[in-house]
Each structure stands twice: as C-alpha cells, then as structure tokens.
Design a protein around this motif. Sequence first.
Motif, PDB file in Angstrom:
ATOM      1  N   HIS A   1    -110.393 -24.337  45.373  1.00 57.23           N
ATOM      2  CA  HIS A   1    -109.146 -24.420  44.758  1.00 57.23           C
ATOM      3  C   HIS A   1    -107.727 -24.463  45.772  1.00 57.23           C
ATOM      4  CE1 HIS A   1    -105.485 -23.002  42.495  1.00 57.23           C
ATOM      5  NE2 HIS A   1    -105.246 -21.852  43.506  1.00 57.23           N
ATOM      6  N   THR A   2    -106.799 -24.988  45.552  1.00 60.57           N
ATOM      7  CA  THR A   2    -105.830 -25.297  46.616  1.00 60.57           C
ATOM      8  C   THR A   2    -104.587 -24.806  46.240  1.00 60.57           C
ATOM      9  OG1 THR A   2    -106.691 -27.388  46.586  1.00 60.57           O
ATOM     10  CG2 THR A   2    -104.437 -27.291  47.662  1.00 60.57           C
ATOM     11  N   GLY A   3    -103.903 -24.104  47.173  1.00 59.33           N
ATOM     12  CA  GLY A   3    -102.670 -23.312  46.894  1.00 59.33           C
ATOM     13  C   GLY A   3    -101.886 -23.338  48.037  1.00 59.33           C
ATOM     14  N   GLU A   4    -100.717 -22.408  47.968  1.00 61.68           N
ATOM     15  CA  GLU A   4     -99.896 -22.274  49.267  1.00 61.68           C
ATOM     16  C   GLU A   4    -100.000 -20.769  49.670  1.00 61.68           C
ATOM     17  OE1 GLU A   4     -96.104 -23.833  48.350  1.00 61.68           O
ATOM     18  OE2 GLU A   4     -96.853 -25.849  48.429  1.00 61.68           O
ATOM     19  N   PRO A   5    -100.978 -20.232  50.287  1.00 61.83           N
ATOM     20  CA  PRO A   5    -101.007 -18.865  50.445  1.00 61.83           C
ATOM     21  C   PRO A   5    -100.178 -18.505  51.681  1.00 61.83           C
ATOM     22  CG  PRO A   5    -102.917 -20.085  51.425  1.00 61.83           C
ATOM     23  CD  PRO A   5    -102.067 -20.925  50.632  1.00 61.83           C
TER      24      PRO A   5
ATOM     25  N   ALA B   1    -111.539 -22.318  54.838  1.00 60.88           N
ATOM     26  CA  ALA B   1    -110.118 -22.867  54.434  1.00 60.88           C
ATOM     27  C   ALA B   1    -109.997 -24.382  55.139  1.00 60.88           C
ATOM     28  CB  ALA B   1    -108.898 -22.170  55.105  1.00 60.88           C
ATOM     29  N   PHE B   2    -109.313 -25.466  54.436  1.00 64.06           N
ATOM     30  CA  PHE B   2    -109.144 -26.752  54.794  1.00 64.06           C
ATOM     31  C   PHE B   2    -107.878 -27.223  54.763  1.00 64.06           C
ATOM     32  CE2 PHE B   2    -113.630 -26.357  53.679  1.00 64.06           C
ATOM     33  CZ  PHE B   2    -114.421 -27.086  54.483  1.00 64.06           C
ATOM     34  N   SER B   3    -107.460 -27.975  55.398  1.00 63.85           N
ATOM     35  CA  SER B   3    -105.920 -28.683  55.410  1.00 63.85           C
ATOM     36  C   SER B   3    -106.063 -29.801  54.304  1.00 63.85           C
ATOM     37  CB  SER B   3    -105.641 -29.194  56.631  1.00 63.85           C
ATOM     38  OG  SER B   3    -105.504 -28.246  57.629  1.00 63.85           O
ATOM     39  N   ARG B   4    -107.044 -30.250  54.084  1.00 65.07           N
ATOM     40  CA  ARG B   4    -106.942 -31.233  53.123  1.00 65.07           C
ATOM     41  C   ARG B   4    -108.201 -31.199  51.916  1.00 65.07           C
ATOM     42  NH1 ARG B   4    -107.143 -37.232  54.707  1.00 65.07           N
ATOM     43  NH2 ARG B   4    -109.350 -36.886  55.058  1.00 65.07           N
ATOM     44  N   ALA B   5    -107.708 -31.421  50.733  1.00 66.60           N
ATOM     45  CA  ALA B   5    -108.560 -31.179  49.591  1.00 66.60           C
ATOM     46  C   ALA B   5    -109.801 -32.159  49.625  1.00 66.60           C
ATOM     47  CB  ALA B   5    -107.942 -31.303  48.191  1.00 66.60           C
ATOM     48  N   LYS B   6    -109.551 -33.293  50.278  1.00 66.09           N
ATOM     49  CA  LYS B   6    -110.651 -34.112  50.045  1.00 66.09           C
ATOM     50  C   LYS B   6    -111.750 -33.911  51.232  1.00 66.09           C
ATOM     51  CE  LYS B   6    -108.103 -38.588  48.615  1.00 66.09           C
ATOM     52  NZ  LYS B   6    -107.746 -39.595  49.104  1.00 66.09           N
TER      53      LYS B   6
ATOM     54  N   THR C   1     -99.912 -26.047  52.237  1.00 69.88           N
ATOM     55  CA  THR C   1    -101.016 -26.334  51.338  1.00 69.88           C
ATOM     56  C   THR C   1    -102.438 -26.363  51.894  1.00 69.88           C
ATOM     57  OG1 THR C   1     -99.345 -27.837  50.289  1.00 69.88           O
ATOM     58  CG2 THR C   1    -101.642 -27.962  49.344  1.00 69.88           C
ATOM     59  N   VAL C   2    -103.293 -25.530  51.364  1.00 67.67           N
ATOM     60  CA  VAL C   2    -104.515 -25.330  51.900  1.00 67.67           C
ATOM     61  C   VAL C   2    -105.449 -25.008  50.909  1.00 67.67           C
ATOM     62  CG1 VAL C   2    -105.933 -23.557  53.090  1.00 67.67           C
ATOM     63  CG2 VAL C   2    -103.557 -23.628  53.773  1.00 67.67           C
ATOM     64  N   THR C   3    -106.683 -25.837  50.854  1.00 67.93           N
ATOM     65  CA  THR C   3    -107.932 -25.712  50.034  1.00 67.93           C
ATOM     66  C   THR C   3    -108.808 -25.006  50.416  1.00 67.93           C
ATOM     67  OG1 THR C   3    -107.499 -28.236  49.105  1.00 67.93           O
ATOM     68  CG2 THR C   3    -109.485 -27.062  48.811  1.00 67.93           C
ATOM     69  N   PHE C   4    -109.186 -23.802  49.270  1.00 66.62           N
ATOM     70  CA  PHE C   4    -110.087 -22.720  49.878  1.00 66.62           C
ATOM     71  C   PHE C   4    -111.424 -23.104  49.255  1.00 66.62           C
ATOM     72  CE2 PHE C   4    -106.279 -19.655  49.750  1.00 66.62           C
ATOM     73  CZ  PHE C   4    -106.067 -19.499  50.929  1.00 66.62           C
ATOM     74  N   LEU C   5    -112.574 -22.832  49.879  1.00 66.98           N
ATOM     75  CA  LEU C   5    -113.863 -23.156  49.407  1.00 66.98           C
ATOM     76  C   LEU C   5    -114.650 -21.902  49.606  1.00 66.98           C
ATOM     77  CD1 LEU C   5    -116.123 -26.048  50.521  1.00 66.98           C
ATOM     78  CD2 LEU C   5    -117.164 -23.545  50.722  1.00 66.98           C
TER      79      LEU C   5
END
Length: 289
Positions: free
Chosen positions: A93-97, A63-68, A8-12
Amino acid sequence: MRQLPAGTVTFLFTDIEGSTRLVRELGDKYADALAEHRRLLREAFVHHGGIEVDTQGDAFFVAFSRAKDALAAAMQAQQALADTPIRVRIGLHTGEPVVTDEGYVGIDVHRAARIAAAGHGGQVLLSQTTRDLLGGDVELRELGDHRLKDLVEPQRLYQLGDGDFPPLKSLNQSHLPVQPTQLVGRQAELAEVLALVRAHRLVTLTGAGGSGKTRLALEVAAELVGEFRDGVWFVGLASLRDPSLVVPTIAHTLGVREPQTASEYLRDKETLLILDNLEQLLDAVPKLA
C-alpha cells in the motif's frame, strides 16, 4: 536503523501462512526453514532498495521510495520461496505517512498491514494507490472492494498475477456492522473469548446492560473471519419480542428463503453466528439447539 523514506512511501508487509502447522510438520527443521525464509526475503528487499522498518515474529514491515521497487521485491521474494516449505502473504500500500523518531505513524501503516492479512500464502495484494502508481505494465487482477478490519471505508484490492487463491480473508465474507473506532483496553477479554470460540461450538457472553458485550463480540467476530470458510454473520435480535421469529431472522440474515431450511443450509457450512440480545428470547433456545 537507516533513514526511512519520506513523502510518498510504499509499505510492504509479509506474514507466514500456517506457521503453527509448519512447526508441527517440520519439527526441528522449522528453525532452519524460518532462517532461510528471512535470508531470502531480506535479500529481495535490499536488492530493490527496501528499508526494513520492523520485524515481529515471522513478519516483515519494509518501506520503499517507489512502488515499482516494492512490487519487484515482492515478486522476487515469492519466486525465491517457491521451492521452500514456507508460503507468505504480502500486502502493498502506498501513502504519505508521518515519519517520527520511532518510525511511521498514520492510517496508511494500518491499511497496509490489513491488506497483507487478507491474503493467502503465495499471494501478493495491492491497494488502489499502489496500483495507480504502477501503470499498465504489470499483470494485475482486480478483486473488487473489500471491507477490512478497523478500516471504515472499503478497499479496492488487486492481485499480482492470475493465480487461483481462496476468497480473501476480508469482512466481505461476513455480515458485521462497521465499527467506527478500534476496541481499546479489552485485549485480555478479547484473547479469552477468541480462545473459547476456537475451542467450543457455543459461547455465551453475559453481563450488565451497556458493559460492551456486543462490541466485544463484534471484535471477536472480525478477528475470526478468515477462520470460518463460509463466513461470520451478525444477527441482531434487539427489536424482536416473539421467540418464534428468531429462526426466520437468522434465515433472512443468511439469505435463506425458507426459515425451516436454515438448519439444512448450515449443516455442511463452517459458519460463525453472533446472536445479539438473545436473552430476551430464551424460549427460542431449544429450537436453536
């Protein structure tokens, strides 16, 4: 490149608002402002554990490991830029790329990029999945469902904080049919028509039946949604045979009750109309002009 987060990765995504205008206004000082913007953003990303995936022009993909952590980086970045002439839009946005040797692949990357592109300078937009991971500790403003270019399903978007910004640059400010697939192999034509529409009040696409005129026009329209304050509207005329019905059909599409007031309605608007299949109704052209 450092190891990319997996699972689960959060993209910025970031992008500078009005970079062409800034170049014109700042002149030789723009290079220094751009470098300072990059330094401040990278400082925020590194501080919160972000991994820089790509940089294109003045835009970042992180890319971030945590949305926070991604949200904290976005907040720090916007605060750091507050005293500079540069304003950036940020999308999360957070997804599982899927992670490959070349980087990330999958719809989540495109979704994050489109969310960022819908915003304005100083604004931070979040997807529903990112919002759900943050819990209720952050002040977010729900902006509703928005159709974004190349994405079939509407996206529910949230804004960090309660700042006032113009309407999002989404397809909600339009009346365009949803396209189930991306346009492939027509980038030269797309660029040419975009340049023509930006330079002229009237542009006509001609060609043999089935050559893709409508599809190209819709792609151009989707690209231009954010540039027309009062929206982009597709008016399908394929079923008409009577030229006198063209103006009423345009009025109906725009939501104008009386056809004769359509020109008055449009007088002070910044609007793009796509009139499809007009070639069979040429007697309506003088009235349209």
